[in-house]
Scaffold this motif. Structure first.
Motif, PDB file in Angstrom:
ATOM      1  N   THR A   1      -2.030   1.037  -4.473  1.00 45.52           N
ATOM      2  CA  THR A   1      -1.029  -0.022  -4.326  1.00 45.52           C
ATOM      3  C   THR A   1       0.195   0.281  -5.187  1.00 45.52           C
ATOM      4  O   THR A   1       0.105   1.074  -6.136  1.00 45.52           O
ATOM      5  CB  THR A   1      -1.601  -1.392  -4.753  1.00 45.52           C
ATOM      6  OG1 THR A   1      -1.937  -1.333  -6.142  1.00 45.52           O
ATOM      7  CG2 THR A   1      -2.817  -1.768  -3.921  1.00 45.52           C
TER       8      THR A   1
ATOM      9  N   LYS B   1      -4.900   6.732  -1.494  1.00 45.47           N
ATOM     10  CA  LYS B   1      -4.459   5.398  -1.095  1.00 45.47           C
ATOM     11  C   LYS B   1      -4.583   4.434  -2.266  1.00 45.47           C
ATOM     12  O   LYS B   1      -5.656   4.270  -2.841  1.00 45.47           O
ATOM     13  CB  LYS B   1      -5.283   4.874   0.084  1.00 45.47           C
ATOM     14  CG  LYS B   1      -4.776   5.366   1.426  1.00 45.47           C
ATOM     15  CD  LYS B   1      -4.972   6.836   1.633  1.00 45.47           C
ATOM     16  CE  LYS B   1      -6.335   7.084   2.194  1.00 45.47           C
ATOM     17  NZ  LYS B   1      -6.724   8.401   2.463  1.00 45.47           N
TER      18      LYS B   1
ATOM     19  N   VAL C   1       0.839  -1.206   0.000  1.00 45.16           N
ATOM     20  CA  VAL C   1       0.000   0.000   0.000  1.00 45.16           C
ATOM     21  C   VAL C   1       0.872   1.253   0.000  1.00 45.16           C
ATOM     22  O   VAL C   1       1.889   1.316   0.685  1.00 45.16           O
ATOM     23  CB  VAL C   1      -0.965  -0.007   1.212  1.00 45.16           C
ATOM     24  CG1 VAL C   1      -1.779   1.274   1.278  1.00 45.16           C
ATOM     25  CG2 VAL C   1      -1.901  -1.216   1.121  1.00 45.16           C
TER      26      VAL C   1
END
Length: 111
Positions: free
Chosen positions: A63, A61, A5
């Motif tokens: 990956t 947010k 993340v």
């Protein structure tokens, strides 16, 4: 999962641009969430001069796998010649939240 993340920061010139970028990124499943923060006063050097601007930060947010697509989308939607786009790896976090970020950035399941 924790080391997958990222939190991405970009500053936008106004609320409209910030909302458009945030909504597009979420709708395209490139990010799980984008937080529009309160306006900030930025002081910076640009093209040899010290400038001041009011900007709207977004905390995004996503990956690691999607970072390049997120960066490309922000660049396409952002009016600045050189937008601030920086990312930090998440090293610690609530496992359920980090799992949610990963799940929400996956393509939807086909029926």
């Amino acid at each position: 999962m924790i080391d997958n993340v990222l939190v991405v920061l970009t500053n936008c010139p106004d609320v409209g641009v910030a909302d458009r970028i945030a909504r597009t990124l979420v709708e395209q499943r490139l990010v799980a969430c984008a937080n529009r923060l309160a306006e900030v006063s930025s002081i910076f050097r640009w093209q040899g001069a010290v400038e001041r601007a009011v900007e709207v930060p977004l905390l995004i947010k996503t990956t690691r796998e999607l970072y390049s697509e997120v960066e490309a989308a922000i660049r396409a939607l952002h009016p600045y010649d050189v937008p601030e786009i920086i990312a930090w790896p998440v090293t610690v976090g609530l496992p359920a939240y980090l799992r949610w970020v990963v799940e929400e950035t996956q393509p939807p399941m086909q029926a």
